[in-house]
Motif scaffolding. Sequence first.
Motif, PDB file in Angstrom:
ATOM      1  N   SER A   1     -54.977  42.574 -22.985  1.00 40.61           N
ATOM      2  CA  SER A   1     -53.576  41.775 -22.773  1.00 40.61           C
ATOM      3  C   SER A   1     -53.546  40.902 -21.721  1.00 40.61           C
ATOM      4  O   SER A   1     -53.114  39.574 -21.702  1.00 40.61           O
ATOM      5  CB  SER A   1     -52.544  42.468 -23.392  1.00 40.61           C
ATOM      6  N   THR A   2     -53.983  41.539 -20.550  1.00 41.85           N
ATOM      7  CA  THR A   2     -53.998  40.933 -19.278  1.00 41.85           C
ATOM      8  C   THR A   2     -54.857  39.867 -19.183  1.00 41.85           C
ATOM      9  O   THR A   2     -54.609  38.678 -18.877  1.00 41.85           O
ATOM     10  CB  THR A   2     -54.230  42.093 -18.155  1.00 41.85           C
ATOM     11  N   LEU A   3     -56.169  40.296 -19.599  1.00 42.91           N
ATOM     12  CA  LEU A   3     -57.264  39.029 -19.741  1.00 42.91           C
ATOM     13  C   LEU A   3     -56.684  37.805 -20.466  1.00 42.91           C
ATOM     14  O   LEU A   3     -56.930  36.527 -19.847  1.00 42.91           O
ATOM     15  CB  LEU A   3     -58.500  39.630 -19.863  1.00 42.91           C
ATOM     16  N   GLU A   4     -56.316  37.937 -21.699  1.00 45.10           N
ATOM     17  CA  GLU A   4     -55.609  37.245 -22.668  1.00 45.10           C
ATOM     18  C   GLU A   4     -54.821  36.222 -21.957  1.00 45.10           C
ATOM     19  O   GLU A   4     -54.612  35.031 -22.226  1.00 45.10           O
ATOM     20  CB  GLU A   4     -55.320  37.777 -23.945  1.00 45.10           C
ATOM     21  N   ALA A   5     -53.841  36.799 -21.013  1.00 46.87           N
ATOM     22  CA  ALA A   5     -52.741  36.197 -20.623  1.00 46.87           C
ATOM     23  C   ALA A   5     -53.218  35.285 -19.697  1.00 46.87           C
ATOM     24  O   ALA A   5     -52.912  34.019 -19.441  1.00 46.87           O
ATOM     25  CB  ALA A   5     -51.530  37.175 -19.973  1.00 46.87           C
ATOM     26  N   VAL A   6     -54.297  35.701 -18.985  1.00 49.92           N
ATOM     27  CA  VAL A   6     -54.842  34.636 -17.929  1.00 49.92           C
ATOM     28  C   VAL A   6     -55.488  33.383 -18.571  1.00 49.92           C
ATOM     29  O   VAL A   6     -55.298  32.417 -18.430  1.00 49.92           O
ATOM     30  CB  VAL A   6     -55.868  35.208 -16.994  1.00 49.92           C
ATOM     31  N   ALA A   7     -56.191  33.836 -19.805  1.00 55.85           N
ATOM     32  CA  ALA A   7     -56.991  32.908 -20.503  1.00 55.85           C
ATOM     33  C   ALA A   7     -55.976  31.693 -21.106  1.00 55.85           C
ATOM     34  O   ALA A   7     -56.040  30.450 -20.935  1.00 55.85           O
ATOM     35  CB  ALA A   7     -57.598  33.421 -21.731  1.00 55.85           C
ATOM     36  N   ARG A   8     -54.778  32.112 -21.737  1.00 56.98           N
ATOM     37  CA  ARG A   8     -53.819  31.580 -22.195  1.00 56.98           C
ATOM     38  C   ARG A   8     -53.086  30.498 -21.079  1.00 56.98           C
ATOM     39  O   ARG A   8     -52.944  29.267 -21.149  1.00 56.98           O
ATOM     40  CB  ARG A   8     -52.575  32.073 -22.830  1.00 56.98           C
ATOM     41  N   ALA A   9     -52.923  31.225 -19.823  1.00 55.08           N
ATOM     42  CA  ALA A   9     -52.123  30.353 -18.835  1.00 55.08           C
ATOM     43  C   ALA A   9     -53.042  29.365 -18.296  1.00 55.08           C
ATOM     44  O   ALA A   9     -52.686  28.079 -17.856  1.00 55.08           O
ATOM     45  CB  ALA A   9     -51.654  31.353 -17.805  1.00 55.08           C
ATOM     46  N   ARG A  10     -54.378  29.713 -18.248  1.00 49.29           N
ATOM     47  CA  ARG A  10     -55.333  28.672 -17.849  1.00 49.29           C
ATOM     48  C   ARG A  10     -55.438  27.306 -18.550  1.00 49.29           C
ATOM     49  O   ARG A  10     -55.470  26.311 -18.232  1.00 49.29           O
ATOM     50  CB  ARG A  10     -56.544  29.282 -17.624  1.00 49.29           C
ATOM     51  N   GLY A  11     -55.472  27.868 -19.974  1.00 54.69           N
ATOM     52  CA  GLY A  11     -55.420  26.924 -21.240  1.00 54.69           C
ATOM     53  C   GLY A  11     -54.331  25.828 -20.775  1.00 54.69           C
ATOM     54  O   GLY A  11     -54.434  24.590 -21.048  1.00 54.69           O
ATOM     55  N   ALA A  12     -52.971  26.394 -20.687  1.00 55.47           N
ATOM     56  CA  ALA A  12     -51.925  25.572 -20.518  1.00 55.47           C
ATOM     57  C   ALA A  12     -52.059  24.656 -19.137  1.00 55.47           C
ATOM     58  O   ALA A  12     -51.570  23.546 -19.228  1.00 55.47           O
ATOM     59  CB  ALA A  12     -50.725  26.387 -20.552  1.00 55.47           C
ATOM     60  N   ALA A  13     -52.596  25.453 -18.167  1.00 56.41           N
ATOM     61  CA  ALA A  13     -52.484  24.771 -17.019  1.00 56.41           C
ATOM     62  C   ALA A  13     -53.603  23.407 -16.959  1.00 56.41           C
ATOM     63  O   ALA A  13     -53.541  22.314 -16.454  1.00 56.41           O
ATOM     64  CB  ALA A  13     -53.007  25.612 -15.552  1.00 56.41           C
ATOM     65  N   VAL A  14     -54.776  23.783 -17.630  1.00 56.15           N
ATOM     66  CA  VAL A  14     -55.780  22.543 -17.807  1.00 56.15           C
ATOM     67  C   VAL A  14     -55.181  21.417 -18.498  1.00 56.15           C
ATOM     68  O   VAL A  14     -55.390  20.471 -18.250  1.00 56.15           O
ATOM     69  CB  VAL A  14     -56.774  23.334 -18.836  1.00 56.15           C
ATOM     70  N   THR A  15     -54.415  21.899 -19.558  1.00 54.73           N
ATOM     71  CA  THR A  15     -53.666  20.636 -20.430  1.00 54.73           C
ATOM     72  C   THR A  15     -52.744  20.060 -19.599  1.00 54.73           C
ATOM     73  O   THR A  15     -52.614  18.715 -19.736  1.00 54.73           O
ATOM     74  CB  THR A  15     -52.943  21.328 -21.869  1.00 54.73           C
ATOM     75  N   ALA A  16     -51.774  20.453 -18.731  1.00 55.31           N
ATOM     76  CA  ALA A  16     -50.926  20.033 -18.025  1.00 55.31           C
ATOM     77  C   ALA A  16     -51.638  19.101 -16.775  1.00 55.31           C
ATOM     78  O   ALA A  16     -51.027  18.003 -16.751  1.00 55.31           O
ATOM     79  CB  ALA A  16     -49.766  21.071 -17.435  1.00 55.31           C
ATOM     80  N   ALA A  17     -52.592  19.667 -16.469  1.00 56.78           N
ATOM     81  CA  ALA A  17     -53.334  18.975 -15.320  1.00 56.78           C
ATOM     82  C   ALA A  17     -53.769  17.482 -15.847  1.00 56.78           C
ATOM     83  O   ALA A  17     -54.126  16.612 -15.160  1.00 56.78           O
ATOM     84  CB  ALA A  17     -54.504  19.937 -14.622  1.00 56.78           C
ATOM     85  N   ALA A  18     -54.327  17.708 -17.028  1.00 58.81           N
ATOM     86  CA  ALA A  18     -55.130  16.327 -17.758  1.00 58.81           C
ATOM     87  C   ALA A  18     -53.948  15.456 -17.953  1.00 58.81           C
ATOM     88  O   ALA A  18     -54.112  14.243 -17.662  1.00 58.81           O
ATOM     89  CB  ALA A  18     -55.703  16.680 -19.334  1.00 58.81           C
ATOM     90  N   ALA A  19     -52.743  15.870 -18.318  1.00 58.60           N
ATOM     91  CA  ALA A  19     -51.546  14.989 -18.541  1.00 58.60           C
ATOM     92  C   ALA A  19     -51.213  14.416 -16.932  1.00 58.60           C
ATOM     93  O   ALA A  19     -50.903  13.107 -16.666  1.00 58.60           O
ATOM     94  CB  ALA A  19     -50.400  15.568 -19.105  1.00 58.60           C
ATOM     95  N   ALA A  20     -51.145  15.037 -16.112  1.00 56.62           N
ATOM     96  CA  ALA A  20     -50.966  14.733 -14.758  1.00 56.62           C
ATOM     97  C   ALA A  20     -52.025  13.850 -14.196  1.00 56.62           C
ATOM     98  O   ALA A  20     -51.503  12.942 -13.441  1.00 56.62           O
ATOM     99  CB  ALA A  20     -50.714  15.954 -13.795  1.00 56.62           C
ATOM    100  N   ARG A  21     -53.063  14.001 -14.559  1.00 54.94           N
ATOM    101  CA  ARG A  21     -54.313  13.061 -14.132  1.00 54.94           C
ATOM    102  C   ARG A  21     -54.204  11.837 -14.619  1.00 54.94           C
ATOM    103  O   ARG A  21     -54.276  10.845 -13.995  1.00 54.94           O
ATOM    104  CB  ARG A  21     -55.544  13.676 -14.528  1.00 54.94           C
ATOM    105  N   ALA A  22     -53.488  11.563 -15.744  1.00 52.46           N
ATOM    106  CA  ALA A  22     -53.305  10.224 -16.329  1.00 52.46           C
ATOM    107  C   ALA A  22     -52.072   9.762 -15.815  1.00 52.46           C
ATOM    108  O   ALA A  22     -52.049   8.393 -15.733  1.00 52.46           O
ATOM    109  CB  ALA A  22     -53.236  10.603 -17.953  1.00 52.46           C
ATOM    110  N   ARG A  23     -50.919  10.533 -15.497  1.00 53.65           N
ATOM    111  CA  ARG A  23     -49.697   9.961 -15.115  1.00 53.65           C
ATOM    112  C   ARG A  23     -49.239  10.795 -13.711  1.00 53.65           C
ATOM    113  O   ARG A  23     -48.013  11.409 -13.923  1.00 53.65           O
ATOM    114  CB  ARG A  23     -48.605  10.049 -16.055  1.00 53.65           C
ATOM    115  N   PRO A  24     -49.683  10.740 -12.728  1.00 61.57           N
ATOM    116  CA  PRO A  24     -49.487  11.416 -11.494  1.00 61.57           C
ATOM    117  C   PRO A  24     -48.289  11.246 -10.778  1.00 61.57           C
ATOM    118  O   PRO A  24     -47.754  11.791 -10.053  1.00 61.57           O
ATOM    119  CB  PRO A  24     -50.701  11.294 -10.547  1.00 61.57           C
ATOM    120  N   THR A  25     -47.586  10.042 -11.413  1.00 59.53           N
ATOM    121  CA  THR A  25     -46.026   9.789 -10.760  1.00 59.53           C
ATOM    122  C   THR A  25     -45.180   9.905 -11.576  1.00 59.53           C
ATOM    123  O   THR A  25     -43.867   9.792 -11.176  1.00 59.53           O
ATOM    124  CB  THR A  25     -46.375   8.262 -10.050  1.00 59.53           C
ATOM    125  N   ASP A  26     -45.447  10.515 -12.800  1.00 64.83           N
ATOM    126  CA  ASP A  26     -44.506  10.793 -13.962  1.00 64.83           C
ATOM    127  C   ASP A  26     -43.804  12.161 -13.506  1.00 64.83           C
ATOM    128  O   ASP A  26     -44.431  13.155 -13.437  1.00 64.83           O
ATOM    129  CB  ASP A  26     -45.164  10.911 -15.292  1.00 64.83           C
TER     130      ASP A  26
END
Length: 203
Positions: free
Chosen positions: A73-98
């Motif tokens: 469960s601990t390892l899965e939580a890290v994987a999920r959090a990483r996935g969410a962060a990767v998605t959020a970072a991609a959005a921020a990459r496209a709109r860094p001033t939003d």
Amino acid sequence: MGRRFSVVSATWIVVAALAALVVWIVAAFNALVQRRNRIANAYAQIDVQLKRRYDLIPNLVEVAKRYLTHEASTLEAVARARGAAVTAAAAARARPTDAAVVTVLAAAERDLGGSMGRLMAVAEAYPELKADATMQSLSEELTSTENRIGFARQAYNDEVLAYNDAAMQFPTLVAARLFGFAPAAMMQSTQNAQEREAPRLAF
């Protein structure tokens, strides 16, 4: 003749005032664009380090899996959090001033930092994992990357502050409102005490 001269003079004064106003608006617009571009450039430096961290985390999790057989469960939580962060970072990459997009990224980064912190706390109870050379190397790389992210984040926040100050102060405020220059959001995740602890990954 005197009246005609007076009308002509008044017309020229109005034209000169309008020309000066246009020149000022153009200068204010260009200054705001330049500051907004500096934010985008500062975010690009954060993005480089975030990508590096996102690439390192799966390797660390794979090493940890060999030892943490009862901590799925601990390892899965890290994987999920990483996935969410990767998605959020991609959005921020496209709109860094939003501001909304950056706020979502900051929240995702806090969650990832918390998950990584819990993983490291669990790892403390496994001497074999702590002694694993690959785990130690990855931990050191992650710690180094976290430090670089911190410096890049501070540079980003400095640019955001300069932009927001310019966009919110009169008379530039008029141009900012006229052309839709919305305030940018700082990346405040470093203010979170839990995240300040999480990057301490070295064994």
